[in-house]
Scaffold this active site. Structure first.
Site, PDB file in Angstrom:
ATOM      1  N   GLY A 194       0.936  -1.585   0.009  1.00  0.00           N
ATOM      2  CA  GLY A 194      -0.304   0.450  -0.242  1.00  0.00           C
ATOM      3  C   GLY A 194       1.127   1.469  -0.102  1.00  0.00           C
ATOM      4  O   GLY A 194       2.169   1.375  -0.348  1.00  0.00           O
ATOM      5  N   GLU A 223       1.611   3.329   2.452  1.00  0.00           N
ATOM      6  CA  GLU A 223       2.292   3.142   3.965  1.00  0.00           C
ATOM      7  C   GLU A 223       2.455   2.271   4.536  1.00  0.00           C
ATOM      8  O   GLU A 223       3.794   1.990   5.055  1.00  0.00           O
ATOM      9  CB  GLU A 223       1.493   4.049   4.819  1.00  0.00           C
ATOM     10  CG  GLU A 223       0.036   4.961   4.368  1.00  0.00           C
ATOM     11  CD  GLU A 223       0.638   6.342   4.064  1.00  0.00           C
ATOM     12  OE1 GLU A 223       2.079   6.685   4.512  1.00  0.00           O
ATOM     13  OE2 GLU A 223       0.073   7.588   3.232  1.00  0.00           O
ATOM     14  N   ALA A 224       2.338   0.908   3.828  1.00  0.00           N
ATOM     15  CA  ALA A 224       2.803  -0.248   4.600  1.00  0.00           C
ATOM     16  C   ALA A 224       2.664  -1.109   3.249  1.00  0.00           C
ATOM     17  O   ALA A 224       2.050  -2.189   2.321  1.00  0.00           O
ATOM     18  CB  ALA A 224       1.600  -0.374   5.525  1.00  0.00           C
ATOM     19  N   VAL A 259       2.431  -5.708   3.874  1.00  0.00           N
ATOM     20  CA  VAL A 259       1.363  -6.395   4.091  1.00  0.00           C
ATOM     21  C   VAL A 259       2.212  -8.307   3.793  1.00  0.00           C
ATOM     22  O   VAL A 259       1.764  -8.497   2.635  1.00  0.00           O
ATOM     23  CB  VAL A 259      -0.042  -6.635   4.393  1.00  0.00           C
ATOM     24  CG1 VAL A 259      -0.393  -8.114   4.982  1.00  0.00           C
ATOM     25  CG2 VAL A 259      -0.204  -5.260   4.443  1.00  0.00           C
ATOM     26  N   ASP A 311     -11.884   6.321   6.060  1.00  0.00           N
ATOM     27  CA  ASP A 311     -11.291   6.203   4.390  1.00  0.00           C
ATOM     28  C   ASP A 311     -12.161   4.803   4.120  1.00  0.00           C
ATOM     29  O   ASP A 311     -11.622   3.528   3.696  1.00  0.00           O
ATOM     30  CB  ASP A 311      -9.815   5.822   4.257  1.00  0.00           C
ATOM     31  CG  ASP A 311      -9.116   5.614   3.211  1.00  0.00           C
ATOM     32  OD1 ASP A 311      -9.907   6.018   2.400  1.00  0.00           O
ATOM     33  OD2 ASP A 311      -8.444   5.250   3.598  1.00  0.00           O
ATOM     34  N   ASN A 321     -10.472  -0.758   0.489  1.00  0.00           N
ATOM     35  CA  ASN A 321     -10.766  -1.447   2.123  1.00  0.00           C
ATOM     36  C   ASN A 321     -11.789  -1.819   3.114  1.00  0.00           C
ATOM     37  O   ASN A 321     -11.934  -1.801   3.925  1.00  0.00           O
ATOM     38  CB  ASN A 321     -10.503   0.259   2.747  1.00  0.00           C
ATOM     39  CG  ASN A 321      -9.060   1.129   2.861  1.00  0.00           C
ATOM     40  OD1 ASN A 321      -8.398  -0.114   2.248  1.00  0.00           O
ATOM     41  ND2 ASN A 321      -8.859   1.973   2.984  1.00  0.00           N
ATOM     42  N   ASP A 373      -7.913  -2.311   6.820  1.00  0.00           N
ATOM     43  CA  ASP A 373      -7.039  -0.512   6.902  1.00  0.00           C
ATOM     44  C   ASP A 373      -7.897   0.407   8.094  1.00  0.00           C
ATOM     45  O   ASP A 373      -8.525   0.687   7.413  1.00  0.00           O
ATOM     46  CB  ASP A 373      -6.658  -0.204   4.964  1.00  0.00           C
ATOM     47  CG  ASP A 373      -5.931  -1.300   5.204  1.00  0.00           C
ATOM     48  OD1 ASP A 373      -5.207  -1.872   5.085  1.00  0.00           O
ATOM     49  OD2 ASP A 373      -6.314  -1.003   3.120  1.00  0.00           O
TER      50      ASP A 373
END
Length: 242
Positions: A45, A47-48, A50, A175, A180, A191
Site C-alpha cells: 500500500g 504506507e505499508a 503486508v 477511509d 478497503n 485498513d
C-alpha cells in the site's frame, strides 16, 4: 532470527521495509513466539507492506509500516485530533509507532463490537500482527474485484457495519471504499489505522465522506439510501452536511 522463511524467493528484502528498526521489532515478535513463519507479500500500500505469516500453523497478516517512505503529513492529520494520541510529538519514527498502535486499538474496538474485521493479535514498533483473511495463503479479494451476487444485501450489510462502528465502537472508519473492504461470502472492513473516535474534530466530515464513497460505488449496482438520511439515522435528524 529463528523464524522459517516460506517461499524465500518471493520475500524481496527491501531497505525501505526491512530496516534496522523493523528487523528489531520482528525479532522481538519472533522471540515471543508470535511468529513462526514469514511468507510472501500479500499487498503493498501507500504506507505499508503486508506479508503472509503463520503462528503454529495459524495464518497471520504481518503489516509493516514503512518508516522512511510513509506519508508523515497525512498520518499526522488523523492523529492530531485523536485524544488517545495527543501526546505524540517529534520524529517520524514516533508517529509511525503511534499509528501502528492506533490501528491495533481501532481493530480491537471494531472486533469487540462484532464487526467483521481482522482480529489484531499484537504489535511492536511499526509491525502489526493480525488475523489473515483468506484461504490457502491467498487473501480475500477487495470488494471492487469480488464476485457479488446480491449487491443490495452487501450494501445493507456495510451500512450496518458503519452504524455498529459508530454506535458501539465509537469510531468512524474515515477511509471507507471498495478498496478497503474485502469480500468472501460477506464483507470485511480492513485498513483501520486512520479510523477516528467520535470526538475527533473531523469525525463528522469523515463519516460523510465514507457514506458518499459507499453510495458512489454501490449506486452502479443497486438502489442506495439518501446520504443525509443515513447520516440523520446515525447522528440525529438535525445533522447537516459540513
Amino acid at each position: 532470527m529463528g523464524v522459517r522463511i516460506k517461499d524465500a524467493n518471493t520475500v524481496k528484502v527491501r531497505e525501505d521495509v526491512f530496516d534496522e528498526v523493523t528487523l528489531m521489532a520482528l525479532y522481538k515478535l519472533v522471540q515471543k513466539k508470535l511468529i513462526s513463519v514469514i511468507g510472501g507479500p500479500i499487498s503493498t500500500g501507500k504506507e505499508a507492506n503486508v506479508f503472509y505469516g503463520e503462528r503454529d500453523g495459524q495464518g497471520l497478516a504481518i503489516k509493516i509500516y514503512r518508516i522512511q517512505t510513509a506519508n508523515f503529513k497525512a498520518m499526522n492529520d488523523y492523529l492530531a485530533g485523536d485524544r488517545r494520541f495527543s501526546s505524540v510529538r517529534g520524529t517520524r519514527k514516533a508517529l509511525i509507532f503511534a499509528w501502528t498502535k492506533k490501528e491495533y486499538s481501532n481493530l480491537a474496538r471494531a472486533h469487540e463490537a462484532g464487526i467483521p474485521a481482522p482480529e489484531p493479535f499484537a504489535f511492536d514498533r511499526n509491525i502489526l500482527l493480525m488475523e489473515f483473511l483468506g484461504e490457502d495463503e491467498v487473501p480475500y479479494p477487495q470488494l471492487r474485484n469480488a464476485e457479488v451476487e446480491d449487491y443490495g444485501a452487501v450494501y445493507r450489510d456495510i451500512l450496518g457495519y458503519v452504524e455498529r462502528l459508530y454506535r458501539e465502537a465509537r469510531l468512524v472508519h474515515a477511509d471507507l471504499s471498495e478498496y478497503n473492504i474485502l469480500y468472501h461470502e460477506k464483507p470485511y472492513l480492513i485498513d483501520m489505522g486512520q479510523a477516528v473516535t467520535l470526538d475527533h474534530p473531523r469525525a463528522s466530515a469523515f463519516l460523510v465522506r465514507d457514506i458518499k464513497n459507499l453510495n458512489r460505488y454501490f449506486s452502479r449496482y443497486c438502489d442506495v439510501v439518501d446520504e443525509q438520511e443515513i447520516i440523520g439515522t446515525l447522528v440525529g435528524t438535525g445533522r447537516r452536511e459540513p
